[in-house]
Structures are given as structure tokens and as C-alpha cells.
Scaffold this active site. Structure first.
Site, short mmCIF file in Angstrom:
data_model
loop_
_atom_site.label_atom_id
_atom_site.label_comp_id
_atom_site.label_asym_id
_atom_site.label_seq_id
_atom_site.Cartn_x
_atom_site.Cartn_y
_atom_site.Cartn_z
CE1 TYR A 86 -4.20 -1.91 5.11
CE2 TYR A 86 -3.36 0.30 4.65
CZ TYR A 86 -3.85 -0.91 4.20
OH TYR A 86 -3.98 -1.14 2.86
CB SER B 211 -0.90 0.02 1.24
OG SER B 211 -1.54 1.28 1.39
#
Length: 278
Positions: A183, A170
Site C-alpha cells: 500500500y 496518503s
């Protein structure tokens, strides 16, 4: 591809069909985790459209089987130039080593080979750093990091030289997002793990790369479009000033799996509209 951004709908994504064709992919077999919906489902359908046979796996096996059936029905009804692949649905808990091996066995039984493995499954928790619980950090590392490792291990046991693994990292691996400490940490780990896997699995002739999406229009980021302030912020920090679509992530995935990328390994391709630079 045509940019569909407009003033009346500033967050609109570009979902035009990708036109890249890699004929060498037809007849090969792939495993895609987290494939019941979102980007995983788009990956499974896009690969099958190009003749790749796919084992699509998700912890929600009921939804996964429905997605597989929908893709197969849709492909059968289309007038495609080449014979499409087939999608087989399966259940996987990516935190379970045995489940990954079971996926590999399904692919081998159904298709006789494993050429590609896409570690797409992931979770997207929210909590300020002082509120991250032991349960949350454990869960996100189990799913987002161990799930990638276990998938790569299963793939490497059964792939022939020339196989390719693609992990989903990501842009959050590179940029800090408030409330996403757990995350961001997990995705940074995926990016670094990808490099480690590429070095060690290179001995077996297996390539390993990752894709780092930014704001992509999926269920995981639906909260962005539902919050006007969050959407404005997202569009402000994306130089292209729109959200991306799953199809726009699929394009780089297709390249990384193809023979055109046969000397590309250990890299992370950002698909973020340039937001990592802002």
C-alpha cells in the site's frame, strides 16, 4: 470548525459541516471514483450540495446507485440557498481503461462537460513484506496507481483548460507502516505520478494535485477503532490526538477544485493531523 475531541471518546472525529463556499463551482461537473461509501460518498454529496453535478462511480454499482439516490433525495428535502447538483451513479472497474472512458461519456451525456475528476478509488491490503504475494502487489498497483493514471487520461481527453484533477495519495506515501508495504509503495507512486501529470497536463491548462489523508474515520480504517492498541498508537502519533473525518478531507479537495487554487498544481496536501512529522 469546532474540535469535538473529548476525554470520554478520545478517538472521536470532527464531522462538523464545512462552511467554505466557492460559488463559481455551481453548474460544473465532476467524476468521483470509489464514491459508493466513505470519503468518495462524502465528496459526491459535498460537491452536489454546492451545485456541482456528479457522476459517482464504484465497482459496486448497486451500492453506488443506492448512494446516489440517497444523496439526491436528501438534497431535494433540504432548504439550500442555491440549487443543488445531481448525482448519477455508474459502475467502474478502475483497472479498465475502457471503463474510464465510459465514465467520461456518461458525464458528457448527462451534464455536457467535465470540469473535475477525483481519483478516489483504492484498496488497502495488509501483509508483512515477506508475505506480499505477486497477486497482492499486482492488485494494489493496478487499482491504486493504474486507476489514477487511466482516470487522468480519460479526464484530460475531455477537459477544457481550467479543469482540475485530484488524486488520493496518503500519508503512507511518506511514512512507513508495518504490514502495509504494498500500500505504501502504491501511494508513493501516486504522489510522484501526480507531479508528472501536473507537468505534462499543464500544457493543456489542466491542474493536477493530490491529497494525502492520515487516519480518517472511514470503513477503510475501521480496524483502527476496533483495536484498542491500534487506536492508542494512532492517537499517540497524531499531534491533534484524534482521527480525522471525511468532511475534513473534503475541505482541501474543495479548495483544490476551486478558482482560489487556479495557480496550484503538482502538490500533495497532507490531511493527517500532523502525523507525518512524528
Amino acid at each position: 470548525m469546532t474540535d469535538t475531541t473529548d476525554a470520554q471518546n478520545p478517538g472521536r472525529t470532527d464531522s462538523a459541516q464545512m462552511t467554505a463556499v466557492y460559488p463559481e463551482l455551481a453548474g460544473r461537473a465532476a467524476v468521483v471514483t470509489g464514491a459508493a461509501r466513505g470519503m468518495g460518498a462524502a465528496f459526491a454529496e459535498g460537491l452536489a450540495t454546492r451545485g456541482v453535478n456528479v457522476v459517482g462511480a464504484d465497482i459496486n454499482d448497486e451500492q453506488m446507485n443506492a448512494t446516489a439516490a440517497e444523496i439526491n433525495t436528501s438534497l431535494a428535502a433540504q432548504s439550500l440557498a442555491d440549487t443543488p447538483g445531481r448525482v448519477v451513479g455508474a459502475r467502474v472497474d478502475v483497472t479498465d481503461v475502457a471503463d474510464h472512458e465510459a465514465l467520461a461519456q456518461i458525464a458528457l451525456k448527462e451534464f455536457g462537460r467535465i470540469d473535475f475528476w477525483i481519483n478516489n478509488a483504492g484498496i488497502f491490503p495488509f501483509a508483512p513484506v515477506d508475505e506480499i504475494s505477486p497477486e497482492q502487489i499486482s492488485a494494489v498497483l493496478d487499482v491504486n496507481v493504474e486507476g489514477v493514471l487511466f482516470g487522468a487520461q480519460a479526464a484530460a481527453r475531455h477537459m477544457e483548460p481550467g479543469g482540475a484533477i485530484v488524486n488520493m495519495s496518503s500519508v503512507s506515501a511518506l511514512r512507513i507502516r508495518r504490514g502495509r508495504g504494498a500500500y505504501c509503495t502504491s501511494k508513493a507512486a501516486v504522489a510522484h505520478l501526480t507531479e508528472s501529470l501536473a507537468v505534462e497536463l499543464g500544457d493543456k491548462g489542466i491542474r493536477v494535485n493530490s491529497i494525502a489523508p492520515g487516519y480518517i474515520d472511514t470503513e477503510m480504517t475501521r480496524w483502527v477503532q476496533e483495536d484498542p492498541a491500534a487506536l492508542k498508537h494512532a492517537l499517540d502519533v497524531v499531534p491533534l490526538h484524534r482521527l480525522g473525518s471525511p468532511e475534513e478531507v473534503f475541505g482541501p479537495l474543495l479548495f483544490l477544485l476551486s478558482d482560489s487554487a487556479r495557480y496550484v498544481t503538482g502538490h500533495s496536501i497532507a490531511v493527517d493531523g500532523g502525523s507525518r512529522h512524528v
